[in-house]
Design an enzyme around this catalytic site. Structure first.
Site, PDB file in Angstrom:
ATOM      1  N   THR A 186      28.106   3.574  17.274  1.00  0.00           N
ATOM      2  CA  THR A 186      26.680   3.702  16.988  1.00  0.00           C
ATOM      3  C   THR A 186      26.138   2.351  16.582  1.00  0.00           C
ATOM      4  OG1 THR A 186      25.017   4.577  15.438  1.00  0.00           O
ATOM      5  CG2 THR A 186      27.283   4.542  14.660  1.00  0.00           C
ATOM      6  N   ASP A 244      23.715   1.984  14.760  1.00  0.00           N
ATOM      7  CA  ASP A 244      23.212   2.130  13.392  1.00  0.00           C
ATOM      8  C   ASP A 244      24.248   1.809  12.331  1.00  0.00           C
ATOM      9  OD1 ASP A 244      20.735   2.866  14.316  1.00  0.00           O
ATOM     10  OD2 ASP A 244      21.047   5.010  14.062  1.00  0.00           O
ATOM     11  N   ARG A 267      -0.756 -15.023  11.916  1.00  0.00           N
ATOM     12  CA  ARG A 267      -0.933 -13.577  11.806  1.00  0.00           C
ATOM     13  C   ARG A 267       0.359 -12.936  11.291  1.00  0.00           C
ATOM     14  NH1 ARG A 267      -0.977 -13.035  18.188  1.00  0.00           N
ATOM     15  NH2 ARG A 267      -3.225 -13.033  17.867  1.00  0.00           N
TER      16      ARG A 267
END
Length: 342
Positions: free
Chosen positions: A126, A128, A163
């Protein structure tokens, strides 16, 4: 012995390296036969297979994705799913099954092994990095490198236009990608699912950067939540594992920052870019070692286990333990990153 192999859940760099290692060692050292199941658990459900031999895995080490295909199919939620899987394995004369995947894919493998007697070995995958039984999962390092490069590039355009740039990265329940890439990329704010954020504090950090003529970069994991809100959803439909589709926190955050500070803000959602492309050297190394040790577990008939990285060693842990809880970011690690906020 005949061994089945499948890759489930979201694709990630390194899957092919596991397949290659499993087949190369299994054929050359143990004389095993292999069969691949297409598209994760859909393959065993529908008896959709592809032959796997040394020729089939030649040249796939540097390739991203998976030659077997993947899906988020859950046989436990399909009508007669268990019976259909068992019938397919019997029909294909499969003696053992190697399941390569994350929390959901390995959760199915744990149930099939523990409750239904199917011989399974798991390999953790994964981007993650949220499986608690292993120090690292392959795919994570590549995703972090991709996100870090994106942040590096965004710094220059942010400074050119003065920005705010918000970078949304993956991370449903765990903020490992956001933490690692944000710290490596010099982000001014990092937001993760484990720590609810205060939008007023974020705006204060943003404004402090503009005071020194420096355009801020905010890195946010897709599962991050404001202190007085909830997760932002792409839509509320559920997959077969009960997950909603996350995305949108970056856009929400940019609008709030612009509204509250008057500073122009833009969002970059990295999305599936983090999953794609060639795996890093570390992920190739880790995935290859996982594959070698997974086929050793099959040889030892040590089923119901997942291979895991502990330090520099590959060990075996019970699948049920490996999928019992997620590995989330410790508050002390997040506190280290907070030094650079604002």
């Amino acid at each position: 012995m005949r061994v089945g192999v499948l890759t489930g859940g979201g694709d990630c760099p390194g899957l092919n390296a596991v397949i290659r290692a499993v087949v190369r060692k299994g054929v050359q050292e143990y004389g095993y036969d292999f069969i691949g199941f297409r598209d994760g658990w859909r393959g065993p459900l529908e008896n959709d297979t592809v032959p796997l031999d040394i020729r089939a895995v030649r040249g796939i080490l540097p390739r991203g994705g998976t030659i077997l295909g993947s899906s988020r199919t859950n046989p436990l939620k399909s009508e007669d799913g268990i019976r259909r899987v068992k019938e397919t394995l019997a029909k294909q004369e499969v003696d053992a099954l190697i399941a390569i995947g994350g929390e959901d894919t390995l959760g199915v493998a744990a149930r099939l092994s523990g409750d239904y007697g199917i011989a399974c070995v798991g390999v953790p995958k994964t981007i993650d990095n949220d499986l608690s039984a292993t120090d690292y999962t392959f795919g994570f390092d590549t995703a972090v490198n991709i996100a870090t490069e994106a942040i590096d590039r965004l710094h220059t355009t942010a400074e050119s236009h003065m920005r705010v740039l918000v970078v949304e990265v993956m991370g449903r329940h765990a903020g490992w990608i956001a933490l690692h890439s944000g710290l490596a990329g010099g982000a001014n704010v990092i937001l993760i699912p484990e720590q609810r954020f205060d939008i007023e504090q974020i705006c204060a950090w943003v404004e402090s950067r503009f005071k020194i003529r420096y355009a801020p970069i905010v890195v946010v994991a897709e599962g991050a939540m404001p202190r007085d809100g909830d997760v932002v959803l792409k839509d509320d439909t559920l997959d077969s594992f009960g997950h909603v589709r996350l995305s949108g926190i970056g856009e929400w955050l940019a609008k709030e920052i612009e509204k509250r500070t008057g500073k122009e803000a833009r969002t970059t959602v990295l999305g599936h870019v983090q999953r794609g492309g060639t795996p890093s050297a570390f992920d190739r190394w880790l995935a290859t070692r996982f594959g070698l040790h997974a086929i050793e577990a099959v040889r030892d008939e040590d089923f119901g286990k997942m291979v895991a990285l502990r330090g520099t060693d590959i060990v075996r842990v019970p699948l049920a333990e490996a999928t019992a809880r997620l590995k989330t970011v410790d508050p002390t690690l997040y506190a280290e990153a907070e030094v650079f906020f604002g």
